[in-house]
Design an enzyme around this catalytic site. Structure first.
Site, mmCIF file in Angstrom:
data_model
loop_
_atom_site.group_PDB
_atom_site.id
_atom_site.type_symbol
_atom_site.label_atom_id
_atom_site.label_comp_id
_atom_site.label_asym_id
_atom_site.label_seq_id
_atom_site.Cartn_x
_atom_site.Cartn_y
_atom_site.Cartn_z
ATOM 1 N N SER A 75 0.925 -9.797 -0.048
ATOM 2 C CA SER A 75 0.703 -8.351 -0.105
ATOM 3 C C SER A 75 0.977 -7.613 1.189
ATOM 4 C CB SER A 75 -0.727 -8.064 -0.563
ATOM 5 O OG SER A 75 -1.663 -8.673 0.304
ATOM 6 N N LYS A 78 0.804 -1.222 0.000
ATOM 7 C CA LYS A 78 0.000 0.000 0.000
ATOM 8 C C LYS A 78 0.839 1.275 0.000
ATOM 9 C CE LYS A 78 -4.409 -1.381 0.317
ATOM 10 N NZ LYS A 78 -5.503 -0.906 -0.545
#
Length: 334
Positions: free
Chosen positions: A316, A60
């Site tokens: 992720s 992110k």
């Protein structure tokens, strides 16, 4: 509310390339790991893209920095607001700190403590809400309007998606360095920003690679939307161990990309996700949070045939509470 960064322009391979140029020297070029022991077990060659080692422990940061670095002086002075279960929150908070921008973050009150504490640790003002009975979009937009802040959405944003896509550029480049072609790449999908941006990069750099979104059961909105050809919603009362990717529906911009670039969606159970977290620890010495492990889980459990193929799973994020992680590892020894 400042809406300069909320326009409905669709990202492209060029916008991902532009993001890569802006992020060069800022983001970590995270490793692409391989385990010979796991490959032997699977009868395939599996690579793990460890965005767990990115700044803030998640991909992110890529999209957040790419977005905040493009704000005007006026926008930077006024500040930003973001809503997130934790990883986008941390990415925005750290990016804001690096760029001297005041940041307000709206987070679910049941977010993992590690994500709440890290976000505050980066200097952001944190406001919590009840994710099961309140709308983060409504709350966030009101705060943005009242404070004249720029709202940085977690996935439906041109610059956010483009920044996340730099993960795909790295995967393609790292495989090319090894003279390897990937048959399949799977990545976790909540709102779909990571897999959308990654697919834009891989479609250009590795067009033969099939790309899949991976999701937890009960939050398989991208998978069901791809099958239906239009966005569908999840039931609001469902729960999952995968807190990072329990979004209600695919993003407008992300789904427009994903329906053109993805080969489908792969859905895993919480138990399969826990097992993948244990395998990541055992084979790669990689700590993955539940939401970050669903792509690995999907490939390990045969949600798509990988026998004899070369495949990539994107890990992720790695922001998992220590107590939960310890419990999951212990389950494997019972």
């Amino acid at each position: 509310m400042n809406s300069l960064l909320e326009f409905d322009k669709t990202p492209s391979y060029q916008s991902v390339r532009d993001a890569a140029a802006r992020l060069r020297g800022i983001v970590v070029r995270t490793p692409l790991l391989e385990s010979k022991a796991l490959n032997e077990r699977l009868g395939a060659r599996l690579f793990l893209k460890c965005e767990t080692l990115q700044h803030t422990g998640s991909f992110k940061f890529r999209g957040a920095y790419n977005t905040l670095s493009r704000l005007s002086t006026e926008q930077k002075t006024a500040g930003v607001i973001a809503y997130s279960s934790g990883n986008h929150a941390q990415g925005v908070a750290l990016s804001a700190k690096m760029l001297n921008i005041p940041a307000t973050i709206l987070m679910p009150e049941d977010s993992p403590a590690i994500k709440l504490n890290n976000t505050r640790g980066y200097g952001a003002r944190v406001i919590t809400y009840d994710r099961y009975n309140e709308s983060r979009e409504e709350i966030g937009e009101k705060i943005a309007k009242d404070g004249k802040l720029t709202l940085v959405k977690p996935y439906d944003n041109y610059f956010v998606i483009s920044g996340q896509g730099t993960t795909g550029i790295e995967i393609a480049e790292q495989l090319k360095e090894k003279n390897i072609h990937a048959d399949i790449c799977a990545g976790p999908a909540g709102g779909g920003g990571l897999i959308a941006g990654t697919s834009l990069a891989l479609r250009e750099l590795s067009p033969r690679t099939k790309i899949y979104a991976a999701e937890p059961e009960n939050f398989d909105d991208t998978s069901r939307s791809l099958a239906a050809g239009e966005p569908v919603q999840n039931e609001t009362r469902q729960q999952s161990i995968c807190d990072a990717i329990v979004t209600p529906t695919p993003g407008k911009i992300t789904f427009a990309i994903n329906k053109l670039t993805l080969s489908g969606g792969l859905v895993v159970t919480d138990d399969e996700t826990r097992a993948a977290m244990r395998d990541a620890f055992h084979y790669f010495k990689c700590v993955i949070e539940p939401g970050g492990a669903v792509a690995l889980a999907a490939l390990l459990t045969g949600k798509v045939d990988i026998k004899g193929k070369t495949v990539v799973a994107i890990a992720s994020g790695g922001n998992v509470d220590p107590a939960l992680y310890s419990d999951i590892l212990k389950e494997g020894n019972q």
